[in-house]
Design a protein around this motif. Structure first.
Motif: not given
Lengths: 152, 594
Positions: B448-469
């Motif tokens: 969610h930080v990734g979606y909120l912060a990412g320049a295009r608000h995409s999961h592909l900006d920074n892969a926060g989901y991978a960091l969570d796991q």
């Protein structure tokens, strides 16, 4: 028309175009062989069969024993190889496009950068880059093999 | 740059003047490689402050990179524009044949300025640019049909891209997509609406050429190394076999599959939309982007009966991936586990025919369904449609109304869930992050930080989901770690998006391989140069966003993401705010007052 004695030709067989995913790595491989990137000068072509939903058509010379392309070449620039298929003598080619129109498969592929056709010589370089077993190099006497699929 | 390298050629098309010119921008490509690096800088040059995203002053920029046309999996095109959906940075990537076609046409970037007075589609055949009259095609109900017509009329079959919009783009739905090669999309942030606002129905790009390399032997050697990895490495097995839909079951098992507007992380019908089940029952064909042997594109063959005509059927080939499956599957699916997969596919098909971003559409419809359940809106607002979880035929009608906009409610829904919830209420469960609807992961704080912060608000900006796991395995995450790691990852991804490779190859194109592949293209850059360029590009994007009025500090956090537990427990708003602050300090250090 040039013609030499009968022997065994190597030809590129398109075993099953339905296995083709349209990645076009064969097209890039053919163009890469002389040492450049891109697709100019390729002798194999892949396009959709009328939209990607319908799959792909793979186009390459099937090494006919009596090739239409060589028949219509006004300057004998296409030498018929033993067993089938042709070899282009670029120094003779006048860029008339007759071969392009004569091949029913569209396998005389126009290279606009040289103003000459590229026709698969059966070198097999592309085969190693097909991850889906669409292509195979076979040694077969002309027109006596099992049905060779071009396209679907 | 090598002799005869066409990458620095920027094709500039002025729709207002109907004129096309070419500028050589060696400076730009030497400094910023290509793709996202170059497009970010072109956007800065081309898009004036205060530009209306749907006005003629908003440019459309496409950029490819030095590896496009050279190496496998360099298959993506970066599109940049000001987004009509968020009002700031619009950036969307697509594969298909787009990158190879633009490179083969002899360009590193295409800039489209102005607006046409009547509908056109553009044909770029190498050095030639044609403005084709598209008045007769305007208003066609399906982007599939538009694609077929252009395909039949234009040359270049095999090495061309056919980008087009559907009616959603024409109507400037703020999350309208641009479809290319039938199954790939510049899906997010509303490029389709920008096309529509300029009266551009489509763009065909084709060409055939050779590209220079620094050393033919080294080229073939590097190529073979990459090819071997793409076909033999375990890195691509999941994309290759079941496709991204392989993620559905693991996400559901850990309780991270957003379901019914994220009221839950478990979907009762997950099995029905799993990659495994779809492969067994629906998979009809697998296809690839140009120059990518992975062939991750999975097409379902779905047979639909005609309701009023016995023994009449049509069989459609419909693309599926994890994100569309989450957006219309788990987000809109029923509670009893009896999932109607065929009718779900119909909704996917209609979304593509209309030319909507399926992720924003799914999340907007899931918001509307919950708002209706809670009485925040009524069936008068929904034009009589009783939106109910799992009722796909009604969702199909709602999708059509998002485009036809018969009333104020649908006109609002056509601007996304954040906008609609501002007018009708229910913002707590409007799942837009920075204005863009969320992706199919509720894995922990980092996504969610990734979606909120990412320049295009995409999961592909920074892969926060991978960091969570990763964090879940290693005993937790801190706000500092989340903010810093997302900023670092997003910085490096700017480099990958400048080459431009598909992000599925991100673990293959390491810094070392990236440098060696770039050297073949004549571009010598050290690892430090690359990292600096990535961070600088990310900073420029955030500066653009800030000039457009976006501030990470004030970004809205939908309460729903805090209420529904993640596999890492309930999320804490303070944690998220702190992580956003760390991210902000990392990407925009000078914006923080001392």
């Amino acid at each position: 028309m040039r013609r030499k004695g009968v022997s065994v030709a190597k030809r590129l067989c398109i075993l099953d175009a339905d296995l083709c995913v349209g990645c076009q790595l064969c097209v890039f491989a053919c163009a890469r062989r002389p040492g450049t990137a891109g697709v100019a000068g390729t002798g194999i072509w892949v396009r959709s069969a009328g939209g990607i939903r319908k799959g792909f058509v793979v186009i390459a010379c099937r090494a006919c024993a009596d090739p239409s392309c060589a028949r219509v070449c006004p300057v004998d620039a296409l030498e018929v190889k033993p067993g089938g298929g042709v070899r282009l003598h670029p120094e003779l080619c006048i860029g008339c496009h007759n071969c392009v129109g004569a091949c029913p498969f569209g396998a005389a592929i126009w290279d606009a950068s040289r103003e000459k056709p590229t026709i698969c010589t059966g070198c097999g370089y592309c085969v190693d880059y097909c991850a889906y077993d669409v292509l195979k190099l076979k040694e077969l006497p002309a027109n006596q093999e099992e049905v060779v699929y071009v396209g679907q | 740059m090598l002799a005869n390298e066409p990458l620095d050629r920027v094709l500039i098309i002025d729709l207002t003047k109907r004129r096309a010119t070419v500028e050589h921008r060696t400076d730009l490509f030497q400094a910023a490689i290509g793709g996202a690096g170059v497009a970010t800088r072109l956007l800065q040059e081309e898009c004036p402050d205060g530009a209306d995203p749907l006005g003629p002053e908003n440019p459309i920029i496409f950029a490819v990179g030095p590896l496009s046309g050279l190496f496998p999996m360099a298959s993506k095109t970066v599109a940049m524009f000001k987004s009509p959906h968020t009002g700031n940075l619009g950036e969307s990537h697509a594969g298909g044949r787009s990158a190879v076609a633009i490179r083969m046409a002899g360009y590193g970037a295409i800039v489209i300025r102005g607006a046409s007075s009547s509908p056109v589609y553009l044909v770029i055949e190498g050095d030639k640019v044609h403005f084709r009259d598209a008045r007769a095609m305007w208003g066609m109900h399906s982007a599939y049909a538009t694609g077929s017509i252009i395909r039949d009329r234009e040359a270049g079959a095999g090495m061309r891209t056919i980008m087009r919009i559907g009616p959603a783009g024409e109507k400037c739905v703020s999350y309208a997509s641009v479809i290319t090669e039938t199954y790939r999309h510049f899906g997010r942030l509303g490029l389709g609406a920008v096309f529509g606002s300029k009266k551009v129905k489509g763009i065909v790009v084709s060409g055939v050429r050779s590209l220079p390399v620094s050393d033919p032997k080294l080229y073939r050697k590097t190529y073979d190394e990459i090819f071997k990895a793409t076909t033999e490495s375990a890195l691509f097995k999941k994309y290759h076999e079941l496709g991204t839909a392989v993620n559905v079951l693991p996400m559901d098992a850990m309780g991270a599959l957003p379901t019914r507007n994220l009221q839950s992380g478990h979907f009762e019908g997950a099995d029905c939309i799993s990659g495994e089940r779809l492969a067994e029952e629906y998979l009809g064909r697998r296809v690839a982007c140009a120059h990518c042997p992975v062939a991750c594109i999975h097409l379902a063959a779905v047979r639909f009966p005609y309701p009023d005509e016995p023994y009449f059927y049509k069989t459609n080939m419909i693309a599926y991936d994890h994100e569309p499956l989450f957006a219309v599957g788990s987000m809109l699916g029923g509670k009893d586990g009896s999932h109607d997969t065929r009718e779900m596919f119909r909704l996917l098909d209609v979304s593509d025919a209309l030319g909507l971003d399926v992720m924003s559409m799914g999340c907007s419809l899931s918001w509307a369904t919950e708002a209706l359940e809670r009485g925040v809106i009524s069936v008068r607002d929904t034009d009589g449609l009783n939106l109910t979880w799992g009722d796909y035929p009604t969702y199909v009608k709602a999708a059509e109304r998002i485009v036809s906009q018969p009333n104020d409610f649908y006109a609002a829904l056509a601007r996304g869930s954040e906008y609609a919830s501002k007018h009708y209420g229910g913002a707590d469960y409007a799942l837009a992050m920075g204005g863009n609807e969320m992706a199919g992961y509720h894995t922990g704080p980092a996504c969610h930080v990734g979606y909120l912060a990412g320049a295009r608000h995409s999961h592909l900006d920074n892969a926060g989901y991978a960091l969570d796991q990763k964090g879940a395995k290693s005993g937790g995450l801190t706000p500092e770690k989340v903010g810093k790691e997302l900023a670092t990852e997003e910085g490096w991804r700017q480099v990958l998006n400048s080459l431009v490779i598909c992000l599925f190859a991100r673990n293959l194109y390491t810094a070392d391989l990236t440098q060696r592949a770039l050297a073949v293209s004549g571009c010598e850059m050290s690892a430090d140069d690359l990292n600096r360029l990535g961070q600088e590009t990310l900073r420029l994007k955030h500066e653009f966003k800030r000039r457009c009025g976006f501030d990470l500090e004030g970004v809205r956090i939908p309460r729903r993401i805090l209420e529904t537990p993640t596999p890492m427990g309930r999320l804490d708003e303070r944690f998220i705010r702190q992580a956003l602050q760390v991210y902000r300090e990392a990407v925009l250090p000078e914006a923080i007052p001392a």
